[in-house]
Design a protein around this motif. Structure first.
Motif, PDB file in Angstrom:
ATOM      1  N   UNK A   1      23.826  51.211  68.461  1.00  0.00           N
ATOM      2  CA  UNK A   1      22.870  50.117  68.590  1.00  0.00           C
ATOM      3  C   UNK A   1      22.062  49.891  67.314  1.00  0.00           C
ATOM      4  N   UNK A   2      22.049  50.877  66.420  1.00  0.00           N
ATOM      5  CA  UNK A   2      21.242  50.770  65.208  1.00  0.00           C
ATOM      6  C   UNK A   2      22.082  50.455  63.980  1.00  0.00           C
ATOM      7  N   UNK A   3      23.393  50.277  64.167  1.00  0.00           N
ATOM      8  CA  UNK A   3      24.297  50.103  63.029  1.00  0.00           C
ATOM      9  C   UNK A   3      23.934  48.880  62.186  1.00  0.00           C
ATOM     10  N   UNK A   4      23.615  47.747  62.851  1.00  0.00           N
ATOM     11  CA  UNK A   4      23.330  46.529  62.102  1.00  0.00           C
ATOM     12  C   UNK A   4      21.996  46.584  61.380  1.00  0.00           C
ATOM     13  N   UNK A   5      21.051  47.367  61.906  1.00  0.00           N
ATOM     14  CA  UNK A   5      19.725  47.420  61.296  1.00  0.00           C
ATOM     15  C   UNK A   5      19.690  48.354  60.094  1.00  0.00           C
ATOM     16  N   UNK A   6      20.416  49.474  60.170  1.00  0.00           N
ATOM     17  CA  UNK A   6      20.367  50.464  59.102  1.00  0.00           C
ATOM     18  C   UNK A   6      21.269  50.060  57.940  1.00  0.00           C
ATOM     19  N   UNK A   7      20.898  50.460  56.711  1.00  0.00           N
ATOM     20  CA  UNK A   7      21.701  50.079  55.540  1.00  0.00           C
ATOM     21  C   UNK A   7      23.089  50.705  55.592  1.00  0.00           C
ATOM     22  N   UNK A   8      24.077  49.928  55.161  1.00  0.00           N
ATOM     23  CA  UNK A   8      25.457  50.397  55.139  1.00  0.00           C
ATOM     24  C   UNK A   8      25.864  50.712  53.702  1.00  0.00           C
ATOM     25  N   UNK A   9      26.950  51.444  53.565  1.00  0.00           N
ATOM     26  CA  UNK A   9      27.483  51.728  52.237  1.00  0.00           C
ATOM     27  C   UNK A   9      27.872  50.422  51.552  1.00  0.00           C
ATOM     28  N   UNK A  10      27.851  50.426  50.250  1.00  0.00           N
ATOM     29  CA  UNK A  10      28.123  49.207  49.507  1.00  0.00           C
ATOM     30  C   UNK A  10      29.262  49.423  48.527  1.00  0.00           C
ATOM     31  N   UNK A  11      29.736  48.351  47.953  1.00  0.00           N
ATOM     32  CA  UNK A  11      30.834  48.425  47.002  1.00  0.00           C
ATOM     33  C   UNK A  11      30.413  49.241  45.784  1.00  0.00           C
ATOM     34  N   UNK A  12      31.190  50.269  45.475  1.00  0.00           N
ATOM     35  CA  UNK A  12      30.877  51.133  44.339  1.00  0.00           C
ATOM     36  C   UNK A  12      31.706  50.798  43.116  1.00  0.00           C
ATOM     37  N   UNK A  13      32.954  50.355  43.329  1.00  0.00           N
ATOM     38  CA  UNK A  13      33.805  50.054  42.191  1.00  0.00           C
ATOM     39  C   UNK A  13      35.212  49.703  42.616  1.00  0.00           C
ATOM     40  N   UNK A  14      36.126  49.754  41.652  1.00  0.00           N
ATOM     41  CA  UNK A  14      37.529  49.398  41.896  1.00  0.00           C
ATOM     42  C   UNK A  14      38.449  50.486  41.360  1.00  0.00           C
ATOM     43  N   UNK A  15      39.377  50.909  42.196  1.00  0.00           N
ATOM     44  CA  UNK A  15      40.529  51.650  41.701  1.00  0.00           C
ATOM     45  C   UNK A  15      41.580  50.629  41.286  1.00  0.00           C
ATOM     46  N   UNK A  16      42.315  50.931  40.249  1.00  0.00           N
ATOM     47  CA  UNK A  16      43.362  50.012  39.829  1.00  0.00           C
ATOM     48  C   UNK A  16      44.507  50.810  39.213  1.00  0.00           C
ATOM     49  N   UNK A  17      45.682  50.203  39.234  1.00  0.00           N
ATOM     50  CA  UNK A  17      46.868  50.829  38.664  1.00  0.00           C
ATOM     51  C   UNK A  17      47.008  50.431  37.205  1.00  0.00           C
ATOM     52  N   UNK A  18      47.460  51.379  36.392  1.00  0.00           N
ATOM     53  CA  UNK A  18      47.732  51.106  34.993  1.00  0.00           C
ATOM     54  C   UNK A  18      49.245  51.044  34.824  1.00  0.00           C
ATOM     55  N   UNK A  19      49.723  49.886  34.417  1.00  0.00           N
ATOM     56  CA  UNK A  19      51.156  49.675  34.310  1.00  0.00           C
ATOM     57  C   UNK A  19      51.628  49.788  32.859  1.00  0.00           C
ATOM     58  N   UNK A  20      52.708  50.500  32.694  1.00  0.00           N
ATOM     59  CA  UNK A  20      53.453  50.445  31.441  1.00  0.00           C
ATOM     60  C   UNK A  20      54.577  49.445  31.678  1.00  0.00           C
ATOM     61  N   UNK A  21      54.564  48.334  30.948  1.00  0.00           N
ATOM     62  CA  UNK A  21      55.520  47.262  31.200  1.00  0.00           C
ATOM     63  C   UNK A  21      56.970  47.708  31.030  1.00  0.00           C
ATOM     64  N   UNK A  22      57.176  48.822  30.352  1.00  0.00           N
ATOM     65  CA  UNK A  22      58.531  49.309  30.136  1.00  0.00           C
ATOM     66  C   UNK A  22      58.991  50.240  31.263  1.00  0.00           C
ATOM     67  N   UNK A  23      58.049  50.598  32.166  1.00  0.00           N
ATOM     68  CA  UNK A  23      58.403  51.535  33.219  1.00  0.00           C
ATOM     69  C   UNK A  23      57.813  51.092  34.545  1.00  0.00           C
ATOM     70  N   UNK A  24      58.516  51.368  35.605  1.00  0.00           N
ATOM     71  CA  UNK A  24      58.019  51.184  36.957  1.00  0.00           C
ATOM     72  C   UNK A  24      58.455  52.381  37.758  1.00  0.00           C
ATOM     73  N   UNK A  25      57.660  52.941  38.648  1.00  0.00           N
ATOM     74  CA  UNK A  25      56.328  52.476  39.054  1.00  0.00           C
ATOM     75  C   UNK A  25      55.248  52.779  38.015  1.00  0.00           C
ATOM     76  N   UNK A  26      53.984  52.422  38.310  1.00  0.00           N
ATOM     77  CA  UNK A  26      52.908  52.615  37.342  1.00  0.00           C
ATOM     78  C   UNK A  26      52.721  54.088  36.986  1.00  0.00           C
ATOM     79  N   UNK A  27      52.252  54.315  35.767  1.00  0.00           N
ATOM     80  CA  UNK A  27      52.123  55.688  35.278  1.00  0.00           C
ATOM     81  C   UNK A  27      50.857  56.376  35.763  1.00  0.00           C
ATOM     82  N   UNK A  28      49.783  55.635  35.951  1.00  0.00           N
ATOM     83  CA  UNK A  28      48.517  56.272  36.289  1.00  0.00           C
ATOM     84  C   UNK A  28      47.591  55.254  36.942  1.00  0.00           C
ATOM     85  N   UNK A  29      46.358  55.666  37.131  1.00  0.00           N
ATOM     86  CA  UNK A  29      45.366  54.766  37.720  1.00  0.00           C
ATOM     87  C   UNK A  29      44.046  54.944  36.993  1.00  0.00           C
ATOM     88  N   UNK A  30      43.154  53.980  37.205  1.00  0.00           N
ATOM     89  CA  UNK A  30      41.820  54.049  36.640  1.00  0.00           C
ATOM     90  C   UNK A  30      40.787  53.681  37.682  1.00  0.00           C
TER      91      UNK A  30
END
Length: 351
Positions: A53-82
C-alpha cells in the motif's frame, strides 16, 4: 506496557509514538538509497516500507546508467561490454561483473528492472549456460540453455513489484532451424524459462514466423514481452509463448522502425522521422489500438540543427519525462541496456 518499558522503547525509537501514516510520510521525503537503510532500523520500519500500500508513496530506485556491448566490426559476437553512469556515483557497482563465475565468454543479452541476463560460453563442444545476476547485490544464478541458444535471441522478463521470480524468452530464428534460410531475424520458435518452476516450461513453434527488428531491444510490462516488428506492428509474447500483434502509430516520413519502452507503468512508442521525434503512450492497456500523442519535437528544437545526421531514441527514464537520444556515434556500442538498481535479495536461490 509499564512506564519503564515505554520510556525504554521511546529512548530506543523516538518515532514509536508516531502513527504509521505520519512515519510513512516522513520516510517518503528521503532519497531512495536512504529508505533502504531505514529498513534496518526496526521490524516496524521494515514492514512499513515493504507494504504494497505504500509502494507509490515511497521513493523508488531510479535509472543509474546503461550497460552496452562493444563490437569489433571484424568479429561477432561482441568482444566485451561497458557501462555508462548517468546519475553520478549514488549507486557504485562492479560494472565489469568480476563477481560472476569464470567462463570463456560472457555476452550481455538484456536488462530488466535491475537484473541482467547473460550468456556464458564454454569450451567447444559444451553448450552455453544462461546467467541472471543482480549487479547491486552481486547475486547470480545459472541454468542450462536450450539446444538452439547459440543462434537465439534471449530477453528477460522480471517485475519485482509482482514477484521475485523471472522469465527468460529464448527466441529461435528460422535460420537456426533451417540452414537454407538466411534471414536471421525471422523468429519461428520461442522457449520460456521460469525461475519459479526451475526449468523450461514452454517450447512453442509458431505457424507463422514473426519478424523482429535488429537491435530493437524489447520491454517487459504487465507479464508480457513487447518487441518491435515491421509494418507498424509490435509483437506481444506472454509467459506461455502465445504471440499476437498490436498496431502502433508511425510517421509518414519515418526513417526506421519505432522504439518501444515502458515508463511509469505504461507502454510508450518513440518514432523518429526526417525532421522530428514523436512520443505516443498507450494509456488504456485494455484498448491496444488507442494511442495518445504525448510529445512532438523537431530536431532543430532538440539539437539546434535539422541536418540529416542519424538520431535515434535508445531509452527512456522509467519514472521521469526524459528521453535518451544518440546523434550518430555519440555513445559506443549498441544496443543499450538501461540499468535500474535493485537492492532486494531477488535471487534467493542464487550465489
Amino acid at each position: 506496557m509499564a512506564t519503564g518499558s515505554m520510556e525504554t522503547a521511546l529512548m530506543s525509537d523516538p518515532t514509536a509514538k508516531l502513527p504509521d501514516d505520519i512515519l510513512v510520510e516522513i520516510i517518503s521525503r528521503m532519497p531512495y538509497k536512504s529508505t533502504r537503510c531505514c529498513k534496518c532500523v526496526s521490524t516496524r520500519w521494515r514492514d512499513l516500507i515493504a507494504h504494497p500500500d505504500h509502494r507509490e508513496k515511497l521513493p523508488q530506485s531510479t535509472l543509474a546508467g546503461f550497460f552496452y556491448k562493444i563490437y569489433d566490426l571484424k568479429r561477432r559476437p561482441p568482444d566485451s561490454h561497458g557501462y555508462l553512469s548517468v546519475s553520478g556515483n549514488w549507486c557504485p557497482i562492479d560494472a565489469s561483473l568480476s563477481f560472476l563465475p569464470k567462463c570463456e565468454k560472457i555476452d550481455l543479452l538484456d536488462c530488466c528492472n535491475g537484473l541482467l541476463l547473460c550468456r556464458c560460453s564454454k569450451p567447444y563442444p559444451e553448450e552455453p549456460d544462461y546467467l541472471v545476476c543482480n549487479p547491486a547485490t552481486e547475486k547470480w544464478v545459472t541454468f542450462p540453455a536450450n539446444e538452439w541458444s547459440s543462434e537465439s535471441y534471449a530477453r528477460l522478463g522480471f517485475d519485482p513489484a509482482v514477484s521475485s521470480h523471472f522469465y527468460v524468452f529464448e527466441l529461435v530464428p528460422a535460420v537456426a532451424l533451417n540452414w537454407n534460410l538466411k534471414y536471421e531475424y525471422n523468429i519461428e520458435e520461442v522457449g520460456i524459462y521460469s525461475s519459479k518452476a526451475g526449468g523450461w516450461t514452454h517450447q512453442i513453434e509458431w505457424d507463422d514466423p514473426i519478424e523482429i527488428r535488429n537491435f530493437s531491444g524489447g520491454t517487459f510490462l504487465s507479464g508480457v514481452l513487447y518487441l518491435c516488428s515491421y509494418n507498424n506492428l509490435v509483437a506481444v509474447i506472454d509467459v506461455e509463448g502465445n504471440c499476437r500483434f498490436i498496431p502502433v502509430p508511425t510517421l509518414n516520413d519515418a526513417r526506421c522502425g519505432p522504439y518501444i519502452y515502458a515508463s511509469r507503468g505504461q507502454l510508450y512508442v518513440a518514432n523518429y522521422g526526417a525532421a522530428e521525434v514523436s512520443i505516443w503512450v498507450l494509456e488504456d492497456s485494455c484498448s491496444e489500438d488507442y494511442w495518445t500523442l504525448k510529445h512532438n519535437a523537431s530536431y532543430l528544437q532538440l539539437f539546434g540543427s535539422s541536418s540529416k545526421e542519424y538520431y535515434g531514441v535508445i531509452s527512456a527514464h522509467p519514472e521521469d519525462d526524459v528521453l535518451f537520444i544518440t546523434v550518430e556515434t555519440t555513445l559506443p556500442g549498441c544496443p543499450y541496456l538501461p540499468y535500474v538498481p535493485l537492492f532486494s535479495e531477488s535471487l534467493a536461490n542464487g550465489h
